[in-house]
Structures are given as structure tokens and as C-alpha cells.
Write a protein that holds these residues in place. Structure first.
Motif, PDB file in Angstrom:
ATOM      1  N   ASN A   1      -9.142  43.016 -20.335  1.00  0.00           N
ATOM      2  CA  ASN A   1      -8.564  41.873 -21.057  1.00  0.00           C
ATOM      3  C   ASN A   1      -8.800  40.516 -20.405  1.00  0.00           C
ATOM      4  O   ASN A   1      -8.156  39.538 -20.771  1.00  0.00           O
ATOM      5  CB  ASN A   1      -7.052  42.053 -21.254  1.00  0.00           C
ATOM      6  CG  ASN A   1      -6.757  42.958 -22.441  1.00  0.00           C
ATOM      7  OD1 ASN A   1      -7.668  43.292 -23.203  1.00  0.00           O
ATOM      8  ND2 ASN A   1      -5.514  43.341 -22.590  1.00  0.00           N
ATOM      9  N   ALA A   2      -9.731  40.432 -19.455  1.00  0.00           N
ATOM     10  CA  ALA A   2      -9.934  39.160 -18.758  1.00  0.00           C
ATOM     11  C   ALA A   2     -10.525  38.097 -19.672  1.00  0.00           C
ATOM     12  O   ALA A   2     -10.441  36.908 -19.371  1.00  0.00           O
ATOM     13  CB  ALA A   2     -10.834  39.352 -17.544  1.00  0.00           C
ATOM     14  N   THR A   3     -11.150  38.505 -20.773  1.00  0.00           N
ATOM     15  CA  THR A   3     -11.750  37.506 -21.666  1.00  0.00           C
ATOM     16  C   THR A   3     -11.276  37.630 -23.108  1.00  0.00           C
ATOM     17  O   THR A   3     -11.821  36.990 -23.993  1.00  0.00           O
ATOM     18  CB  THR A   3     -13.293  37.610 -21.679  1.00  0.00           C
ATOM     19  OG1 THR A   3     -13.649  38.913 -22.122  1.00  0.00           O
ATOM     20  CG2 THR A   3     -13.881  37.351 -20.316  1.00  0.00           C
ATOM     21  N   THR A   4     -10.266  38.448 -23.335  1.00  0.00           N
ATOM     22  CA  THR A   4      -9.820  38.587 -24.719  1.00  0.00           C
ATOM     23  C   THR A   4      -9.198  37.273 -25.185  1.00  0.00           C
ATOM     24  O   THR A   4      -8.633  36.530 -24.394  1.00  0.00           O
ATOM     25  CB  THR A   4      -8.833  39.771 -24.859  1.00  0.00           C
ATOM     26  OG1 THR A   4      -8.729  40.086 -26.244  1.00  0.00           O
ATOM     27  CG2 THR A   4      -7.456  39.424 -24.317  1.00  0.00           C
ATOM     28  N   THR A   5      -9.388  36.943 -26.456  1.00  0.00           N
ATOM     29  CA  THR A   5      -8.834  35.679 -26.967  1.00  0.00           C
ATOM     30  C   THR A   5      -7.990  35.958 -28.198  1.00  0.00           C
ATOM     31  O   THR A   5      -8.032  37.061 -28.755  1.00  0.00           O
ATOM     32  CB  THR A   5      -9.939  34.699 -27.383  1.00  0.00           C
ATOM     33  OG1 THR A   5     -10.625  35.229 -28.522  1.00  0.00           O
ATOM     34  CG2 THR A   5     -10.915  34.453 -26.257  1.00  0.00           C
ATOM     35  N   LEU A   6      -7.248  34.929 -28.613  1.00  0.00           N
ATOM     36  CA  LEU A   6      -6.351  35.100 -29.744  1.00  0.00           C
ATOM     37  C   LEU A   6      -7.115  35.538 -31.001  1.00  0.00           C
ATOM     38  O   LEU A   6      -6.733  36.507 -31.657  1.00  0.00           O
ATOM     39  CB  LEU A   6      -5.620  33.784 -29.995  1.00  0.00           C
ATOM     40  CG  LEU A   6      -4.214  33.901 -30.574  1.00  0.00           C
ATOM     41  CD1 LEU A   6      -3.437  35.007 -29.910  1.00  0.00           C
ATOM     42  CD2 LEU A   6      -3.493  32.578 -30.436  1.00  0.00           C
ATOM     43  N   VAL A   7      -8.229  34.844 -31.304  1.00  0.00           N
ATOM     44  CA  VAL A   7      -8.970  35.204 -32.512  1.00  0.00           C
ATOM     45  C   VAL A   7      -9.581  36.593 -32.358  1.00  0.00           C
ATOM     46  O   VAL A   7      -9.554  37.403 -33.287  1.00  0.00           O
ATOM     47  CB  VAL A   7     -10.054  34.157 -32.839  1.00  0.00           C
ATOM     48  CG1 VAL A   7     -10.916  34.615 -34.004  1.00  0.00           C
ATOM     49  CG2 VAL A   7      -9.411  32.820 -33.174  1.00  0.00           C
ATOM     50  N   TYR A   8     -10.093  36.913 -31.171  1.00  0.00           N
ATOM     51  CA  TYR A   8     -10.660  38.246 -30.958  1.00  0.00           C
ATOM     52  C   TYR A   8      -9.586  39.310 -31.188  1.00  0.00           C
ATOM     53  O   TYR A   8      -9.825  40.323 -31.849  1.00  0.00           O
ATOM     54  CB  TYR A   8     -11.236  38.352 -29.540  1.00  0.00           C
ATOM     55  CG  TYR A   8     -11.976  39.640 -29.308  1.00  0.00           C
ATOM     56  CD1 TYR A   8     -13.252  39.822 -29.827  1.00  0.00           C
ATOM     57  CD2 TYR A   8     -11.385  40.693 -28.611  1.00  0.00           C
ATOM     58  CE1 TYR A   8     -13.933  41.017 -29.648  1.00  0.00           C
ATOM     59  CE2 TYR A   8     -12.063  41.891 -28.428  1.00  0.00           C
ATOM     60  CZ  TYR A   8     -13.332  42.047 -28.949  1.00  0.00           C
ATOM     61  OH  TYR A   8     -13.999  43.227 -28.777  1.00  0.00           O
ATOM     62  N   HIS A   9      -8.390  39.049 -30.679  1.00  0.00           N
ATOM     63  CA  HIS A   9      -7.274  39.990 -30.840  1.00  0.00           C
ATOM     64  C   HIS A   9      -6.876  40.109 -32.318  1.00  0.00           C
ATOM     65  O   HIS A   9      -6.645  41.206 -32.822  1.00  0.00           O
ATOM     66  CB  HIS A   9      -6.098  39.498 -29.990  1.00  0.00           C
ATOM     67  CG  HIS A   9      -5.006  40.512 -29.840  1.00  0.00           C
ATOM     68  ND1 HIS A   9      -5.236  41.835 -29.543  1.00  0.00           N
ATOM     69  CD2 HIS A   9      -3.649  40.387 -29.947  1.00  0.00           C
ATOM     70  CE1 HIS A   9      -4.084  42.490 -29.475  1.00  0.00           C
ATOM     71  NE2 HIS A   9      -3.110  41.628 -29.728  1.00  0.00           N
ATOM     72  N   ILE A  10      -6.847  38.966 -33.009  1.00  0.00           N
ATOM     73  CA  ILE A  10      -6.515  38.982 -34.444  1.00  0.00           C
ATOM     74  C   ILE A  10      -7.507  39.859 -35.203  1.00  0.00           C
ATOM     75  O   ILE A  10      -7.128  40.700 -36.025  1.00  0.00           O
ATOM     76  CB  ILE A  10      -6.536  37.546 -35.031  1.00  0.00           C
ATOM     77  CG1 ILE A  10      -5.363  36.726 -34.487  1.00  0.00           C
ATOM     78  CG2 ILE A  10      -6.508  37.572 -36.562  1.00  0.00           C
ATOM     79  CD1 ILE A  10      -5.409  35.247 -34.858  1.00  0.00           C
ATOM     80  N   ILE A  11      -8.795  39.674 -34.912  1.00  0.00           N
ATOM     81  CA  ILE A  11      -9.827  40.430 -35.631  1.00  0.00           C
ATOM     82  C   ILE A  11      -9.729  41.919 -35.282  1.00  0.00           C
ATOM     83  O   ILE A  11      -9.863  42.786 -36.154  1.00  0.00           O
ATOM     84  CB  ILE A  11     -11.233  39.873 -35.314  1.00  0.00           C
ATOM     85  CG1 ILE A  11     -11.332  38.387 -35.683  1.00  0.00           C
ATOM     86  CG2 ILE A  11     -12.320  40.667 -36.035  1.00  0.00           C
ATOM     87  CD1 ILE A  11     -11.065  38.045 -37.125  1.00  0.00           C
ATOM     88  N   GLN A  12      -9.498  42.208 -34.004  1.00  0.00           N
ATOM     89  CA  GLN A  12      -9.337  43.610 -33.599  1.00  0.00           C
ATOM     90  C   GLN A  12      -8.200  44.271 -34.365  1.00  0.00           C
ATOM     91  O   GLN A  12      -8.343  45.354 -34.913  1.00  0.00           O
ATOM     92  CB  GLN A  12      -9.022  43.690 -32.092  1.00  0.00           C
ATOM     93  CG  GLN A  12     -10.208  43.426 -31.198  1.00  0.00           C
ATOM     94  CD  GLN A  12     -11.327  44.407 -31.431  1.00  0.00           C
ATOM     95  OE1 GLN A  12     -11.121  45.619 -31.348  1.00  0.00           O
ATOM     96  NE2 GLN A  12     -12.497  43.917 -31.759  1.00  0.00           N
ATOM     97  N   MET A  13      -7.045  43.611 -34.369  1.00  0.00           N
ATOM     98  CA  MET A  13      -5.859  44.188 -35.002  1.00  0.00           C
ATOM     99  C   MET A  13      -6.022  44.230 -36.521  1.00  0.00           C
ATOM    100  O   MET A  13      -5.785  45.245 -37.150  1.00  0.00           O
ATOM    101  CB  MET A  13      -4.614  43.352 -34.652  1.00  0.00           C
ATOM    102  CG  MET A  13      -4.229  43.419 -33.200  1.00  0.00           C
ATOM    103  SD  MET A  13      -3.703  45.074 -32.784  1.00  0.00           S
ATOM    104  CE  MET A  13      -4.620  45.361 -31.313  1.00  0.00           C
ATOM    105  N   GLY A  14      -6.415  43.092 -37.105  1.00  0.00           N
ATOM    106  CA  GLY A  14      -6.428  42.967 -38.557  1.00  0.00           C
ATOM    107  C   GLY A  14      -7.580  43.695 -39.210  1.00  0.00           C
ATOM    108  O   GLY A  14      -7.450  44.205 -40.314  1.00  0.00           O
ATOM    109  N   SER A  15      -8.735  43.746 -38.532  1.00  0.00           N
ATOM    110  CA  SER A  15      -9.889  44.352 -39.177  1.00  0.00           C
ATOM    111  C   SER A  15     -10.223  45.727 -38.608  1.00  0.00           C
ATOM    112  O   SER A  15     -10.147  46.729 -39.304  1.00  0.00           O
ATOM    113  CB  SER A  15     -11.088  43.411 -39.047  1.00  0.00           C
ATOM    114  OG  SER A  15     -12.193  43.963 -39.709  1.00  0.00           O
TER     115      SER A  15
END
Lengths: 314, 307
Positions: B259-273
Motif C-alpha cells: 500500500n505504499a503507493t495506493t491512492t484514493l482513486v485507485y482504491h475507489i476503482i478497486q472497490m467499485g469496479s
């Protein structure tokens, strides 16, 4: 946003190029920082192009020397051949060309018509409408991408067959879903509105009294006067569209519907016995980048002034 | 709306001119609505409705593939983000670091480049074109290219003589992404600064130099105030695009290592898509939207106060 983004005005010519008489021969030392910086901007791209022409072993052995950036040694188009055999790159290119062209052309039409009406036609709610459109500019696409996917998966879609048509649910894996949502652009409408405002109103009245329809006034009388704005809007649409990644990633699962940037994912996990096929990857990235760079170099004046006009203050 | 309705409305005894005008006006009104309709319809369907949906879906358990109607779950998604999702906090921390480093760095370097290419010397257009080239190149391509260069046996180590696995070590991965992002986008800021520089009235420099101002004083008292509007515009646009960091992460690191480079949008896409959890993804989107809005308003408020 309305006060921070200002009307696209004719730029000072020098943003793009100086008139010849003004250009001085700079002292040699003024070129040193410029040249060093230019090198740092060029090297990664030269590295990409050079590597695309070299066999894998040579790419890796050249890394330690200047040869990494130069097309020297055992050069061939083998990487390109191998890449085309591995990836439907031609299909991806065709998809991107279709999508980008349609978004640009339809976008110019729809947004310029809206801009024309908002700038020149008196109808109720026009000021509110313009403010509402400009207000949408602060909403980044990323903030509604997920609900948008959910939404387009529920939209009805007309599918044509040879013996008629059917209405299906969901827009995924279609050209529609990659094109239609991106036709209207608040920023383009704003650019067009400002440009149409700069043309004197008397022209419309004269043309109207001569019996021209409003569409004709828009198409044949006023629009030809703001051609540079059409070029600006076209460039500002073309670039993000060709380079778009997130949206097609979310709505395209079928391989044959992928545009070029998402086609890149083909290589993400594609290690072979000899490791990652970097030569082929560099061939693919060169293939999808070089055409854009060529277009950019040819039209650099328009590119640079279109970007500049997106931020010029009034 | 139509001309047939409008004509009788005009008084019998009115002069022909006002009557014709009102017909013209009606026509103008109809044309105005017709001309704006396609754009308005598209914006409503593909922007307004999805934005409103993100408000609604954030309070539900909507799933991507499911055709069932989503159920209302109240604040569950928001409580989950704030209390039960460590990745959310990692993403928030990473994006804060990214924004705080990239915004001043890219904005500042862009200004330096703009000052350098604002000279009237031979061949300067070529330099502008070269500095702008990475902007034209897509982020996917740039990310792939730098991923190759950041490898353990890659170009960066070969040039610097270091032996770091840049994208796979927790303390170097985010800085590596930052350097690449600044390199890619700085040409864009350069052009914006350049057009700001050139919109400054030249007479001001002449007046200043007649008053005996040196180069630094001219920069301090003429250039900097003249660049204020550009400054506001550039910092708002860089900040918003920095908050939206996604492509680089998706191509280069997938949010890792640990998680050293995870970002809010990346997390949103992971969860939502990827996970199909639209409800939770929408809730995260809503939080993201509120942050972007707050930062934009704050920036505008701060930069306005000084006027």
C-alpha cells in the motif's frame, strides 16, 4: 471556476513564435541549461524508440552506456513483427482512430452549436445555463466514474441485426459507451461561447433580414470567423481522447473493443521464458506514440496556443 | 413557443415592426433551445445523473453485476471507510504526500522552464516543443517507459550507479512515481506560465528599469504580481489532477509495495469496479469529491484574500 478560466483571446504571438526581427542570437551560455533540460526530456523517448529496434539481449547490455539512447548495433523491425503477432495492435489502433475521430467531430458540432446559442441567441435561462455548465468543470471525472459505469450498464441500447433490431440493456463493450459520453464538453462550450461573443452581433441581424435561418447564420456566417477556436477545441479533445485509459478500462472487457492505451495491458503480466518482452513493449508504445508526436510536431503552434488559451487570463 | 401562437398575441393596432420583431424573437428562442439541447441532454445524462447517483449509491449496498435494486444501508459505507478500512487511510496519506510534493514542485519547475524559454533567442521554439513532448505522450506509455527504467537492472540504476529496486521498496516507490509524474506534466504548466508571462504589459518593465530596478526587483515587483491570475489557475488545476492520481499507479505499482503507493482513486476503482462494490466505491467517491471541492474552495479563498 468562472473567474479563473478566462476567455481565449488572441495570444501574444510570442507564445508560439517570435517575429524574426526580434530574435536575438543568444550568448552561447544561455543555451547550456536549455540543452541539458532538453536532453532530459528527450532521453526517455529516444530510449523507447531505440529499444524498439533492438533485440532483447542488446537492450539490456546497452543500458549501461550511451548506446541505450541511440539506434546502434543489431537493428531490425523484429520486435514490431513479433508484437503484431502477439497483440491485435491493428484492431486497437482502428478502435482508437474511430473513437477519437467521432468524439472530435461530433464534439465540435454539438459544443459549437451550444456555444453559439449561449453567446448570441436570446432565450430564457441562458445565463443560468452557462453558469451551470461552467460549474460542472470543477467535478473531476474520477469522482463519478464508478456510478457512471453502474449507470451505463443500465441504459437501454438499440442493437441492429441484419433482420431488424433489438433493445438490450447495458452499454458495455460498445463504441457508444466510449464515444457518446465524451461528446459534450463543458470546457469546449465555454471556449466556443467566448469566441462567438467576440463576433459583432450586427452580422446576425443582417443575415437574418436576408432570410438566412439561424442554423445557416451559425454555419456559414459566424463559425467561419472563429476557425482558430475550432482548431483549439479539436486539439483539446483529441489528446485526452487518444490517451484515455480509465474509462475504457472500466467499460470494455472484450478484447476486440479495446482502444490502444488499454491494449497496453496485454503486456502487463506477459513474461515469457526469457522474461518481460521489453523490445515488443517498446515497439507497441512507439507505435501508439509516434503518430501523435508527428501530429504534434507538425501542428505544434496550434497545440501550444490551444493549451495556452486554456489558461489565459482576461 | 411557436410562431402561430405568438402572432395573435401582438395587438392589432401595433406597427408592423414590433410584430415582426416578436416573431423573430420567438424564432430566436426556439433556435436557442434547439442549439443547446443536444449538449445539455448529454451533460445531464453523462455527468449530472452519475454525480447525483454517486450521492444516492453511497448510501446503498449496490453491486456492479447485480440487477436487483440496491438496498439502503445508511452511513454504513462511510463508517466502514473511516473505521474499518486501513487501505483508505493509506490512500489518503499517500495522496496527501503526492499533492504536497507535486503541486509546488511541478508548478515551480514549470515557472523556471517558462522563464528559460521566454527569451527571444534563436531556436527557442524547438526547446518549447521538446519540453512539451512528454505531455503529448500518454501517461500509460510514460508509466510503462519509466517502469522499465526503474527496474533493478534498468536505466536509472545504470546511470546513477545505485542498486535500488525503485518501485518495489516501500520508501522509494512513491518518490519514484512523483519524479515521473513531474517530468510528464511540467511542460503543460510551462506553457500556462509562459502565456501568463507574455500577457504582462511590456511598458511596466521599461518603467521599472527607468526607475532603476534591477532584474530581481523587476521580477519581484512586475513579474510576480502580473502572474497572480496564472498562479491561481495553475495551482487549482495541478492540485485537482494530482488528487486524481490513478494511471501511473495502475501501470507501475498496483498500489504496492504494501500500500505504499495506493491512492484514493485507485482504491475507489478497486472497490467499485474490480470488486464490484458500487455502494462502497460511490461512498469513497463522495468523500473524494468533498475533499477536492474543499481544497479548491480553500485555495480560491486564500488566493482571493490577498487581493
Amino acid at each position: 471556476m468562472s473567474t479563473t478560466i478566462a476567455p481565449p483571446q488572441p495570444l501574444p504571438a510570442s507564445v508560439i513564435e517570435q517575429s524574426r526581427s526580434e530574435v536575438k542570437r543568444g550568448k552561447w551560455w544561455t543555451y547550456i541549461p536549455l540543452a541539458l533540460l532538453a536532453l532530459s526530456f528527450m532521453l526517455p523517448l529516444l530510449f523507447m524508440l531505440s529499444s524498439s529496434l533492438k533485440p532483447r539481449d542488446q537492450i539490456l547490455s546497452d543500458l549501461t552506456s550511451w548506446k541505450a539512447f541511440l539506434p546502434v548495433g543489431d537493428l531490425s523491425l523484429d520486435n514490431f513483427t513479433a508484437m503484431f503477432n502477439r497483440v491485435p495492435a491493428g484492431r486497437f489502433m482502428l478502435n482508437s482512430i474511430i473513437i477519437t475521430t467521432l468524439v472530435v467531430v461530433l464534439g465540435l458540432l454539438v459544443n459549437s452549436m451550444a456555444g453559439f446559442a449561449l453567446a448570441r441567441l436570446r432565450f430564457r435561462g441562458r445565463t443560468v445555463l452557462l453558469s451551470a455548465i461552467i460549474a460542472t468543470l470543477i467535478v473531476p471525472f474520477e469522482t463519478y466514474a464508478i456510478p457512471m459505469v453502474y449507470w451505463v450498464n443500465r441504459l437501454p441500447r438499440i442493437v441492429l441485426y441484419s433482420d431488424g433490431f433489438a433493445i438490450e440493456q447495458g452499454w458495455s463493450n460498445s463504441y457508444e459507451v466510449l464515444i457518446i459520453p465524451f461528446i459534450a464538453s463543458a470546457f469546449s462550450i465555454f471556449l466556443f461561447t467566448q469566441a462567438y461573443k467576440s463576433v459583432p452581433r450586427e452580422i446576425d441581424e443582417a443575415a437574418r433580414l436576408d432570410g438566412a435561418s439561424w442554423f445557416r447564420v451559425y454555419r456559414s456566417v459566424v463559425s467561419p470567423l472563429i476557425k482558430p477556436t475550432f482548431a483549439t477545441a479539436a486539439i483539446l479533445t483529441f489528446l485526452p481522447q487518444w490517451n484515455s485509459y480509465l474509462w475504457p478500462l472500466l467499460v470494455v472487457q472484450k478484447e476486440e473493443m479495446r482502444p490502444v492505451q488499454v491494449g497496453m495491458r496485454y503486456f502487463f503480466a506477459s513474461g515469457t521464458a526469457e522474461g518481460t518482452p521489453w523490445g515488443q513493449i517498446m515497439a507497441y508504445t512507439s507505435l501508439i506514440t509516434v503518430p501523435v508526436i508527428i501530429v504534434f510536431v507538425i501542428f505544434q503552434k496550434q497545440f501550444i496556443s490551444s493549451i495556452a488559451s486554456s489558461g489565459v487570463k482576461g | 413557443m411557436s410562431t402561430t401562437q405568438a402572432a395573435p398575441a401582438a395587438p392589432e393596432e401595433a406597427a408592423p415592426l414590433p410584430m415582426r420583431r416578436s416573431r423573430l424573437h420567438n424564432n430566436e428562442r426556439r433556435a436557442g433551445i434547439g442549439f443547446t439541447a443536444p449538449a445539455v441532454l448529454l451533460i445531464v445524462v453523462f455527468l449530472v445523473i452519475p454525480v447525483l447517483l454517486s450521492f444516492a449509491l453511497g448510501f446503498t449496498n449496490a453491486r456492479m453485476g447485480s440487477m436487483e435494486n440496491p438496498g439502503f444501508t445508511g452511513l454504513t459505507n462511510f463508517v466502514r471507510a473511516l473505521t474499518k478500512d486501513p487501505t483508505f487511510w493509506d490512500a489518503l496519506r499517500n495522496i496527501a504526500i503526492f499533492v504536497l510534493v507535486v503541486v509546488p514542485l511541478q508548478g515551480g519547475l514549470g515557472l523556471v522552464l517558462a522563464l528559460l524559454v521566454n527569451q527571444k533567442i534563436r531556436g527557442i521554439t524547438t526547446f518549447r516543443v521538446v519540453f512539451f513532448m512528454p505531455v503529448v505522450t500518454s501517461m500509460v506509455v510514460v508509466s510503462m517507459l519509466w517502469k522499465f527504467m526503474y527496474q533493478k537492472d534498468g536505466l536509472i540504476n545504470a546511470i546513477t550507479g545505485l542498486n535500488v529496486d525503485w518501485l518495489n521498496e516501500t520508501h522509494t516507490a512513491l518518490p519514484a512515481v512523483i519524479v515521473m509524474s513531474v517530468w510528464q506534466g511540467v511542460g503543460f504548466q510551462m506553457i500556462l506560465w509562459l502565456s501568463g508571462l507574455q500577457s504582462i504589459n511590456h511598458d511596466l518593465y521599461e518603467a521599472a528599469s527607468l526607475d532603476g530596478a534591477g532584474r530581481w526587483q523587476q521580477f519581484r515587483n512586475v513579474t510576480m504580481p502580473g502572474l497572480r491570475p496564472t498562479f491561481v489557475f495553475i495551482f487549482i488545476t495541478i492540485t485537482i489532477s494530482a488528487f486524481s492520481l490513478f494511471t501511473q499507479i495502475d501501470v507501475m505499482t498496483n498500489g504496492g509495495p504494501s500500500n505504499a503507493t495506493t491512492t484514493l482513486v485507485y482504491h475507489i476503482i478497486q472497490m467499485g469496479s474490480s470488486r464490484g462494490d458500487v455502494g462502497y466505491g460511490s461512498a469513497l467517491s463522495l468523500i473524494f469529491f468533498v475533499i477536492v471541492l474543499a481544497v479548491t474552495l480553500l485555495q480560491r479563498f486564500l488566493t482571493r484574500e490577498e487581493d
